[in-house]
Design a protein around this motif. Structure first.
Motif, PDB file in Angstrom:
ATOM      1  N   GLN A 185       0.750  -1.146   0.119  1.00  0.00           N
ATOM      2  CA  GLN A 185       0.018  -0.070   0.063  1.00  0.00           C
ATOM      3  C   GLN A 185       0.996   1.310  -0.083  1.00  0.00           C
ATOM      4  O   GLN A 185       0.487   2.134  -0.815  1.00  0.00           O
ATOM      5  N   ALA A 186       1.726   1.324   0.806  1.00  0.00           N
ATOM      6  CA  ALA A 186       2.711   2.428   0.927  1.00  0.00           C
ATOM      7  C   ALA A 186       3.653   2.691  -0.557  1.00  0.00           C
ATOM      8  O   ALA A 186       3.668   3.788  -0.937  1.00  0.00           O
ATOM      9  N   MET A 187       3.894   1.395  -1.101  1.00  0.00           N
ATOM     10  CA  MET A 187       4.390   1.720  -2.344  1.00  0.00           C
ATOM     11  C   MET A 187       3.655   2.192  -3.512  1.00  0.00           C
ATOM     12  O   MET A 187       3.829   2.980  -4.284  1.00  0.00           O
ATOM     13  N   LEU A 188       2.224   1.639  -3.368  1.00  0.00           N
ATOM     14  CA  LEU A 188       1.320   2.093  -4.392  1.00  0.00           C
ATOM     15  C   LEU A 188       1.052   3.455  -4.176  1.00  0.00           C
ATOM     16  O   LEU A 188       0.968   4.455  -4.946  1.00  0.00           O
ATOM     17  N   GLN A 189       1.127   4.146  -2.955  1.00  0.00           N
ATOM     18  CA  GLN A 189       0.905   5.482  -2.724  1.00  0.00           C
ATOM     19  C   GLN A 189       2.171   6.273  -3.214  1.00  0.00           C
ATOM     20  O   GLN A 189       1.741   7.413  -3.859  1.00  0.00           O
ATOM     21  N   ALA A 190       3.416   5.974  -2.827  1.00  0.00           N
ATOM     22  CA  ALA A 190       4.554   6.248  -3.520  1.00  0.00           C
ATOM     23  C   ALA A 190       4.718   6.646  -5.036  1.00  0.00           C
ATOM     24  O   ALA A 190       4.792   7.698  -5.623  1.00  0.00           O
ATOM     25  N   ARG A 191       3.863   5.326  -5.620  1.00  0.00           N
ATOM     26  CA  ARG A 191       4.080   5.281  -7.082  1.00  0.00           C
ATOM     27  C   ARG A 191       3.044   6.433  -7.529  1.00  0.00           C
ATOM     28  O   ARG A 191       3.470   7.326  -8.547  1.00  0.00           O
ATOM     29  N   ARG A 192       1.924   6.510  -7.066  1.00  0.00           N
ATOM     30  CA  ARG A 192       0.865   7.713  -7.302  1.00  0.00           C
ATOM     31  C   ARG A 192       1.450   9.004  -7.232  1.00  0.00           C
ATOM     32  O   ARG A 192       1.526   9.790  -8.176  1.00  0.00           O
TER      33      ARG A 192
END
Length: 206
Positions: A185-192
């Motif tokens: 989830q944190a990585m998806l947020q960072a990607r966004r």
């Protein structure tokens, strides 16, 4: 077609290769594997093949379960089955198990971060669920199980069977179970955030 290849298919493939590297690091850490990799490793012991090849065999077998669940694979589903396992086998040729326990834990935790990075690359592509995730979704649709319950059933079954087949279960297994979801989830947020900064276009998070 160009948009499909460069904006969706390429990140998907890179994500799968990164996931394969993550599996190789966690195998060499020898501290415990994710539930499905416990199964893959145990199956590989009995078939006389590596964990990556066992993962590919499992993917094909799991896809057969899609038939009664009335699920249809996408191109991402097929590539998931064909790329992650061989990628893990490739990296296992170059990665050895460290003697130092600190480095082994670095391998384990680094594997979690890489799994999250791989997920952040291939999940937004929306080109089809992975073979195992498809069973979870199929159970949800066919029997109206919650996604949480469906995932628990699938993961626990893989872990128990894998354990009895001889797969490696340890503290690392628990760390992966607890830490992977939040890290993804944190990585998806960072990607966004990164994509929005570069393109200025609002992005959704899965």
């Amino acid at each position: 077609m160009t948009d499909l290849i460069f904006k969706r298919l390429t990140p998907l493939l890179i994500g799968f290769v990164i996931w394969g590297l993550a599996v190789a690091l966690q195998v060499r850490a020898d501290l415990g594997l994710s539930p499905w990799d416990v199964f893959h490793q145990g199956l590989g012991h009995h078939l006389g093949i590596g964990i990556g090849w066992a993962g590919a065999v499992t993917s094909i077998g799991v896809l057969l379960l899609w038939i009664p669940l009335k699920m249809k694979p996408g191109i991402g589903t097929i590539l998931n089955a064909l790329v992650i396992g061989p990628s893990a086998e490739f990296f296992l040729k170059f990665v050895e198990t460290p003697d130092n326990i600190v480095i082994r834990w670095a391998f384990m935790l680094g594997g979690i971060v890489l799994m999250a990075l791989g997920s952040a690359l291939y999940l937004p592509a929306r080109l089809g669920t992975g073979p195992r995730d498809g069973v979870m979704v199929g159970l949800n649709k066919k029997f109206e199980f919650s996604i949480r319950l469906s995932r628990t059933i699938v993961e626990v079954a893989a872990l128990i069977i894998g354990f009895f087949l001889g797969g490696t279960v340890g503290l690392g297994t628990l760390v992966i179970a607890v830490g992977l979801g939040p890290t993804v989830q944190a990585m998806l947020q960072a990607r966004r955030w990164l994509v929005e900064r570069v393109t200025g276009v609002p992005q959704s998070v899965l």
